[in-house]
Design an enzyme around this catalytic site. Sequence first.
Site, PDB file in Angstrom:
ATOM      1  CG  HIS A   1     -29.778 -12.561  44.539  1.00 30.68           C
ATOM      2  ND1 HIS A   1     -30.145 -13.870  44.644  1.00 30.68           N
ATOM      3  CD2 HIS A   1     -30.938 -11.851  44.571  1.00 30.68           C
ATOM      4  CE1 HIS A   1     -31.473 -13.944  44.733  1.00 30.68           C
ATOM      5  NE2 HIS A   1     -31.973 -12.739  44.700  1.00 30.68           N
TER       6      HIS A   1
ATOM      7  CG  ASP B   1     -28.990 -16.976  45.179  1.00 34.15           C
ATOM      8  OD1 ASP B   1     -29.329 -16.381  44.124  1.00 34.15           O
ATOM      9  OD2 ASP B   1     -28.353 -16.425  46.083  1.00 34.15           O
ATOM     10  CG  HIS B   2     -33.559 -15.914  40.920  1.00 37.26           C
ATOM     11  ND1 HIS B   2     -33.695 -15.166  42.055  1.00 37.26           N
ATOM     12  CD2 HIS B   2     -33.548 -15.034  39.900  1.00 37.26           C
ATOM     13  CE1 HIS B   2     -33.761 -13.886  41.719  1.00 37.26           C
ATOM     14  NE2 HIS B   2     -33.682 -13.772  40.413  1.00 37.26           N
TER      15      HIS B   2
HETATM   16  C1  BG6 Z   1     -35.291 -11.275  44.269  1.00 42.35           C
HETATM   17  C2  BG6 Z   1     -35.571 -10.114  45.179  1.00 42.35           C
HETATM   18  O1  BG6 Z   1     -34.621 -12.292  44.952  1.00 42.35           O
HETATM   19  O2  BG6 Z   1     -34.492 -10.839  43.181  1.00 42.35           O
HETATM   20  C3  BG6 Z   1     -36.224  -8.980  44.419  1.00 42.35           C
HETATM   21  O3  BG6 Z   1     -36.403 -10.529  46.239  1.00 42.35           O
HETATM   22  C4  BG6 Z   1     -35.424  -8.614  43.198  1.00 42.35           C
HETATM   23  O4  BG6 Z   1     -36.406  -7.848  45.253  1.00 42.35           O
HETATM   24  C5  BG6 Z   1     -35.105  -9.849  42.380  1.00 42.35           C
HETATM   25  O5  BG6 Z   1     -36.186  -7.699  42.429  1.00 42.35           O
HETATM   26  C6  BG6 Z   1     -34.178  -9.517  41.254  1.00 42.35           C
HETATM   27  O6  BG6 Z   1     -34.071 -10.622  40.405  1.00 42.35           O
HETATM   28  P1  BG6 Z   1     -33.703 -10.455  38.890  1.00 42.35           P
HETATM   29  O7  BG6 Z   1     -33.588 -11.868  38.381  1.00 42.35           O
HETATM   30  O8  BG6 Z   1     -34.816  -9.691  38.260  1.00 42.35           O
HETATM   31  O9  BG6 Z   1     -32.407  -9.708  38.859  1.00 42.35           O
END
Ligand code: BG6
Length: 479
Positions: free
Chosen positions: A231, A168-169
């Site tokens: 997230h 989960d980045h």
């Molecule tokens: C991803 C989603 O996990 O997270 C995307 O699939 C979203 O739809 C993205 O745009 C958002 O990531 P960040 O790091 O740009 O907030």
Amino acid sequence: MCTIVLFGATGDLARRKLFPALYNLYLDQLLPENFGVVGIGRRLESREEFIASVTQAIRSFSRQTQADRCTEFLKHLDYLQMDINSSQSFSYLRERLPQGNILYYLSVPPEQFDPIIEELLRAGLTSSRAAWRRVIIEKPFGWDLASARQLNDKIRSAFSEADIFRIDHYLGKGMLQNIQVIRFANSVFENLWNYRYIDHVQIRASETVGVEDRGAYYDQTGALRDMVQNHLLQALTLVAMEPPINLSAEAVRDEKVKVLRSLVPFSAEEVRENVVRGQFGPGLINGQRVRGYREEENVAADSHTETFTALKVYVNNFRWAQVPFYLRTGKRMAGQSVEIVIQFKNLPGVLYFDQPNNLQPNILAIKVQPEEGLVFQFNGINLDSQEEIVPVKMDFCHNCAGGSRGPEAYERLLYDAINGDSTLFTRWDEVEHSWRFIDAIADAWRQAGTEPLIYPAGSWGPRAADLLLERDGRRWCLV
Ligand code: BG6
């Protein structure tokens, strides 16, 4: 020797995030001395084409550049054009892989997880007596609890839990990691971090982008599954968890699971009351006209998929009794930011009853991106007039005014996976409990069959999302 086998090496995520992350780890000397990357893809035919595309990716997306070291880095890369449905290609892969540790990274569409794991298992590539074998699984981890369970069983048939890294980045983002330190290393915050002093919490992730070229994926998924299940609920666990007994992966995740278990799945009526579902229509983003969601490529013209959702949830435990957590996320909104707002309860205003409107609540805003920092709002006297009370903000911003750009989320996460630390990855029971909560909402929506509320692109979402707070005498606060 450590080899990273990257499935989906010609895809968008690899280009934008994964190769730049590996390159930065290399520049910072954080990769094992003896490492290699085998990129696996369908699109490109030769190693030369692949190297050209990685070079371009690094130029466009890397936070650091050092031209001479890029050439060295690229020497560690190999490429294999491969049909993932053919056992033969996996035998060939086995022959190409050197001895030593292997980290598989599955950055592929979800329907390919199963066949890849199956073939890796069949080719004897998932275990070794002398070295480790680990796997990173990109999101989405399932589409609901049942499919997540199936996927998990499949992965567990090939790897042990300790070797599975469900990514989960958001957990790799610096300010989300900082929450634990802010809470557990500062008595001013931790002592107030409960229902006695906190009025409510807001967790918000707003994007100005639409679905870009991911219409086909997004239309099947929607904001609830794409952003909240993973997230936003992960961010909520970090805000709400108890202090772990130590900082080990298991101890931290034990506490996060307890938070997720405290989210009681909604009934259909509670979904109607507490969850807002929206979809963007045409509108203006930065002064430019943009089309509505239903006109996006690969999106059904009568799609009911939500691109926005806002919800009010309770963490049903002692610490958080009666404290609402308001979550909100959407695409094509008026601004691009991720932030967590902790609003504290007001004191009795008796001393300043002549200026009640000037008294503002104490707010701690944790800014995750694009700015990384903290804002703390308190009341003070206006030192010019020395009479009226005004809200004052203490603002700590790590990356404003040309401040340093810390490691990207994927750098930290790749580094941790290579070093076997799964603290910032989701354990199966976290996934399980979050899906249980999300499924109840998705099921209620499906059964009701109602359309999402349309909001103009470039706004903060449907009015109903404001009412969610206004009916409680609150509002989405500006930070
Ligand atoms: C991803 C989603 O996990 O997270 C995307 O699939 C979203 O739809 C993205 O745009 C958002 O990531 P960040 O790091 O740009 O907030």
